[in-house]
Design an enzyme around this catalytic site. Structure first.
Site, PDB file in Angstrom:
ATOM      1  N   TYR A  95     -47.982  61.539 163.039  1.00 44.96           N
ATOM      2  CA  TYR A  95     -46.749  61.118 162.363  1.00 44.96           C
ATOM      3  C   TYR A  95     -45.914  62.353 161.974  1.00 44.96           C
ATOM      4  O   TYR A  95     -44.765  62.498 162.380  1.00 44.96           O
ATOM      5  CB  TYR A  95     -47.054  60.344 161.080  1.00 44.96           C
ATOM      6  CG  TYR A  95     -47.501  58.894 161.224  1.00 44.96           C
ATOM      7  CD1 TYR A  95     -47.781  58.321 162.454  1.00 44.96           C
ATOM      8  CD2 TYR A  95     -47.647  58.097 160.087  1.00 44.96           C
ATOM      9  CE1 TYR A  95     -48.201  56.993 162.544  1.00 44.96           C
ATOM     10  CE2 TYR A  95     -48.060  56.772 160.172  1.00 44.96           C
ATOM     11  CZ  TYR A  95     -48.339  56.222 161.400  1.00 44.96           C
ATOM     12  OH  TYR A  95     -48.754  54.925 161.474  1.00 44.96           O
ATOM     13  N   GLU A 121     -58.943  50.621 150.923  1.00 43.46           N
ATOM     14  CA  GLU A 121     -59.416  51.731 150.102  1.00 43.46           C
ATOM     15  C   GLU A 121     -58.233  52.319 149.316  1.00 43.46           C
ATOM     16  O   GLU A 121     -57.896  53.488 149.427  1.00 43.46           O
ATOM     17  CB  GLU A 121     -60.131  52.774 150.972  1.00 43.46           C
ATOM     18  CG  GLU A 121     -60.679  54.017 150.281  1.00 43.46           C
ATOM     19  CD  GLU A 121     -61.517  53.794 149.025  1.00 43.46           C
ATOM     20  OE1 GLU A 121     -61.641  52.657 148.560  1.00 43.46           O
ATOM     21  OE2 GLU A 121     -62.024  54.781 148.493  1.00 43.46           O
TER      22      GLU A 121
HETATM   23  C1  LIG Z   1     -55.168  66.921 153.993  1.00 45.92           C
HETATM   24  C2  LIG Z   1     -53.963  66.468 154.778  1.00 45.92           C
HETATM   25  C3  LIG Z   1     -54.144  65.693 155.910  1.00 45.92           C
HETATM   26  C4  LIG Z   1     -53.037  65.290 156.657  1.00 45.92           C
HETATM   27  N1  LIG Z   1     -53.248  64.593 157.824  1.00 45.92           N
HETATM   28  C5  LIG Z   1     -52.206  64.208 158.575  1.00 45.92           C
HETATM   29  C6  LIG Z   1     -52.405  63.526 159.823  1.00 45.92           C
HETATM   30  O1  LIG Z   1     -53.543  63.306 160.248  1.00 45.92           O
HETATM   31  N2  LIG Z   1     -51.330  63.164 160.542  1.00 45.92           N
HETATM   32  C7  LIG Z   1     -50.065  63.400 160.112  1.00 45.92           C
HETATM   33  O2  LIG Z   1     -49.134  62.986 160.798  1.00 45.92           O
HETATM   34  N3  LIG Z   1     -49.819  64.075 158.953  1.00 45.92           N
HETATM   35  C8  LIG Z   1     -50.865  64.491 158.179  1.00 45.92           C
HETATM   36  N4  LIG Z   1     -50.654  65.194 157.016  1.00 45.92           N
HETATM   37  C9  LIG Z   1     -49.288  65.561 156.642  1.00 45.92           C
HETATM   38  C10 LIG Z   1     -48.784  64.866 155.380  1.00 45.92           C
HETATM   39  O3  LIG Z   1     -48.467  63.530 155.654  1.00 45.92           O
HETATM   40  C11 LIG Z   1     -47.568  65.663 154.868  1.00 45.92           C
HETATM   41  O4  LIG Z   1     -48.016  66.969 154.540  1.00 45.92           O
HETATM   42  C12 LIG Z   1     -46.950  65.020 153.658  1.00 45.92           C
HETATM   43  O5  LIG Z   1     -46.338  63.809 153.994  1.00 45.92           O
HETATM   44  C13 LIG Z   1     -45.896  65.949 152.996  1.00 45.92           C
HETATM   45  O6  LIG Z   1     -44.970  66.390 153.925  1.00 45.92           O
HETATM   46  P1  LIG Z   1     -44.639  67.941 154.108  1.00 45.92           P
HETATM   47  O7  LIG Z   1     -45.919  68.713 154.183  1.00 45.92           O
HETATM   48  O8  LIG Z   1     -43.693  68.063 155.247  1.00 45.92           O
HETATM   49  O9  LIG Z   1     -43.930  68.375 152.771  1.00 45.92           O
HETATM   50  P2  LIG Z   1     -42.384  68.064 152.343  1.00 45.92           P
HETATM   51  O10 LIG Z   1     -42.104  66.615 152.541  1.00 45.92           O
HETATM   52  O11 LIG Z   1     -41.534  69.071 153.063  1.00 45.92           O
HETATM   53  O12 LIG Z   1     -42.451  68.379 150.824  1.00 45.92           O
HETATM   54  C14 LIG Z   1     -42.360  69.711 150.289  1.00 45.92           C
HETATM   55  C15 LIG Z   1     -42.295  69.603 148.772  1.00 45.92           C
HETATM   56  O13 LIG Z   1     -41.122  68.863 148.385  1.00 45.92           O
HETATM   57  C16 LIG Z   1     -41.465  67.767 147.555  1.00 45.92           C
HETATM   58  N5  LIG Z   1     -40.580  66.620 147.835  1.00 45.92           N
HETATM   59  C17 LIG Z   1     -40.250  66.123 149.056  1.00 45.92           C
HETATM   60  N6  LIG Z   1     -39.455  65.037 148.915  1.00 45.92           N
HETATM   61  C18 LIG Z   1     -39.309  64.835 147.581  1.00 45.92           C
HETATM   62  C19 LIG Z   1     -38.618  63.858 146.813  1.00 45.92           C
HETATM   63  N7  LIG Z   1     -37.929  62.865 147.371  1.00 45.92           N
HETATM   64  N8  LIG Z   1     -38.674  63.959 145.437  1.00 45.92           N
HETATM   65  C20 LIG Z   1     -39.399  64.958 144.830  1.00 45.92           C
HETATM   66  N9  LIG Z   1     -40.066  65.918 145.534  1.00 45.92           N
HETATM   67  C21 LIG Z   1     -40.030  65.846 146.889  1.00 45.92           C
HETATM   68  C22 LIG Z   1     -42.897  67.429 147.949  1.00 45.92           C
HETATM   69  O14 LIG Z   1     -43.566  66.737 146.907  1.00 45.92           O
HETATM   70  C23 LIG Z   1     -43.481  68.815 148.191  1.00 45.92           C
HETATM   71  O15 LIG Z   1     -43.873  69.404 146.977  1.00 45.92           O
HETATM   72  C24 LIG Z   1     -51.732  65.640 156.256  1.00 45.92           C
HETATM   73  C25 LIG Z   1     -51.555  66.435 155.114  1.00 45.92           C
HETATM   74  C26 LIG Z   1     -52.641  66.852 154.392  1.00 45.92           C
HETATM   75  C27 LIG Z   1     -52.424  67.737 153.196  1.00 45.92           C
END
Ligand SMILES: Cc1cc2nc3c(=O)[nH]c(=O)nc-3n(C[C@H](O)[C@H](O)[C@H](O)COP(=O)(O)OP(=O)(O)OC[C@H]3O[C@@H](n4cnc5c(N)ncnc54)[C@H](O)[C@@H]3O)c2cc1C
Length: 397
Positions: free
Chosen positions: A134, A250
């Site tokens: 995703y 879950e």
């Molecule tokens: C352990 C782990 C496993 C994962 N596994 C998968 C997987 O298998 N497949 C997959 O597709 N993805 C996976 N992910 C990705 C995960 O879905 C994303 O890391 C997550 O959705 C956050 O997106 P980002 O890292 O791009 O951060 P961003 O969305 O860029 O966020 C950066 C910062 O901005 C803040 N922020 C963003 N929007 C807002 C808002 N509207 N209001 C306030 N604050 C905001 C966030 O809280 C964060 O602190 C995984 C992540 C982790 C940590």
């Protein structure tokens, strides 16, 4: 509130414990990891994964929440809760990964009969492991802005783009992916949900090593990858709604509550040993911090019970699931932080084989690994936004 088992629940719990008792010895020692074991070069580990899959499959417990007609156990929410609780208590590895927890339930709702017949049995037997594609470098919390492109060409889609944080994609066989099929539509409405054999030409997977030294994450690249249109789940451009189908029960995070309590119990017992007394400087503050963590695990148990009591009454937890996820992930980090602080400089030893490492570095490793728990599956900020708007009725924006 009395959370003790009814007679039927107690009988079911005993049955679950009986199957768990048959786990391979390595799994009983807390060393089971189905995803890493099932294709391991060590034949013993492969055999452990196979045997454990078979034991669960005999009861339909590879997929306890799937309906019986698709090979699941059709357990009630309360039975699923008991099952998860006992599995977590024994540190028993679940089988089937995201195929069981995410893709299977999604196919059951949105898949064609051919897709169900092709994929569900292979998930249940452990033959095929699925992983989720995703997130992208520019699309995480705002997932609907994803840019991976799928262009229809005859009977195929041709995919170009990149995913990131694809957990365990290097161990998986197939991926389920969200890709943009209509770049001109409003962002949620131009996305399709596609199933891809990981070995299709044009897919490459590159490891991202996290700060604990683990290979858990990957970057996944698509270069002119041809995927049959018959591998699309749901209608074209309606993939957002398919991808958001969440049938995973879950949401109570009971696994988190149980395993946090186990860690704290281990810490408490270790602190009473002569080695523990020697490794922990013994500041009064340590005792207060450990007591606070105990209180928090009690709170977490109650959040879990609240969610399950809602599900058992046919209600769908909404902001309550966010409260539980937020609290559980932050508690997990606080326990690890407390654990490392209690041990002073010994708490910095990362190598579990080091003789000086308290509790084989369990809490030091947890400290590193748990950083990501407040990001995965919706960051704490996103959870707080949900609680504020849906739970407290505060205005958006
Ligand atoms: C352990 C782990 C496993 C994962 N596994 C998968 C997987 O298998 N497949 C997959 O597709 N993805 C996976 N992910 C990705 C995960 O879905 C994303 O890391 C997550 O959705 C956050 O997106 P980002 O890292 O791009 O951060 P961003 O969305 O860029 O966020 C950066 C910062 O901005 C803040 N922020 C963003 N929007 C807002 C808002 N509207 N209001 C306030 N604050 C905001 C966030 O809280 C964060 O602190 C995984 C992540 C982790 C940590």
């Amino acid at each position: 509130m009395d959370w003790s088992d009814s007679a039927e629940q107690a009988a079911f719990r005993t049955k679950v414990q009986g199957v768990i008792d048959q786990m391979p010895d390595r799994y009983k020692a807390g060393e089971g990891d189905w995803e890493r074991d099932r294709n391991n070069e060590d034949a013993g580990r492969r055999e452990d994964a196979r045997k454990w899959t078979e034991s669960l499959a005999q009861e339909g417990w590879v997929a306890p929440h799937w309906p019986k007609e698709y090979g699941g156990a059709g357990l009630s929410p309360m039975e699923q809760f008991i099952f998860k609780m006992e599995m977590a208590r024994a540190d028993a590895p679940s089988v089937g990964g995201q195929g069981v927890s995410q893709l299977g339930p999604t196919l059951i709702v949105h898949g064609t009969e051919e897709q169900k017949a092709e994929h569900l049995p292979k998930i249940l037997s452990g033959e095929v492991d699925w992983r989720q594609g995703y997130s992208e470098p520019g699309a995480g919390s705002d997932l609907a802005s994803l840019q991976t492109r799928a262009i229809r060409d005859g009977d195929d889609y041709v995919i170009n783009g990149q995913k990131i944080w694809t957990s365990l994609a290097h161990l998986a066989d197939w991926l389920y992916v969200l890709a943009r099929t209509d770049p001109d539509a409003p962002k949620h409405r131009g996305i399709s949900f596609l199933l891809m054999d990981k070995h299709t030409p044009g897919i490459s997977i590159r490891p991202l090593i996290d700060m604990s030294g683990r290979h858990h994450f990957n970057e996944t690249f698509f270069e002119d990858v041809r995927v049959p249109a018959s591998n699309r789940v749901g209608d074209e451009n309606r993939g957002w709604y398919v991808g958001m189908t969440l049938l995973d029960f879950e949401r109570s995070n009971i696994t988190g509550a149980v395993s946090s309590r186990r860690t704290l119990d281990d810490l408490r017992e270790y602190l009473k040993t002569s080695e523990g007394k020697q490794r922990a400087p013994g500041y009064a503050q340590n005792r207060l911090n450990v007591a606070d963590r105990y209180i928090e695990t009690d709170v977490m148990f109650n959040f879990s019970f609240r969610i399950i009591s809602m599900q058992d009454r046919g209600l769908i937890p909404n902001y309550e699931a966010s409260v539980s996820k937020l609290f559980n992930s932050e508690m997990n980090q606080k326990i690890a932080l407390t654990g490392t602080r209690v041990f002073g400089l010994y708490g910095q030893i990362h190598d579990s084989a080091d003789q000086r490492a308290p509790m084989k570095s369990k809490l030091t490793n947890q400290y590193l690994v748990s950083v990501s728990s407040t990001i995965a599956a919706g960051t704490s900020e996103i959870q707080r936004n949900i609680i504020a708007t849906r739970g407290l009725g505060l205005p958006r924006g």
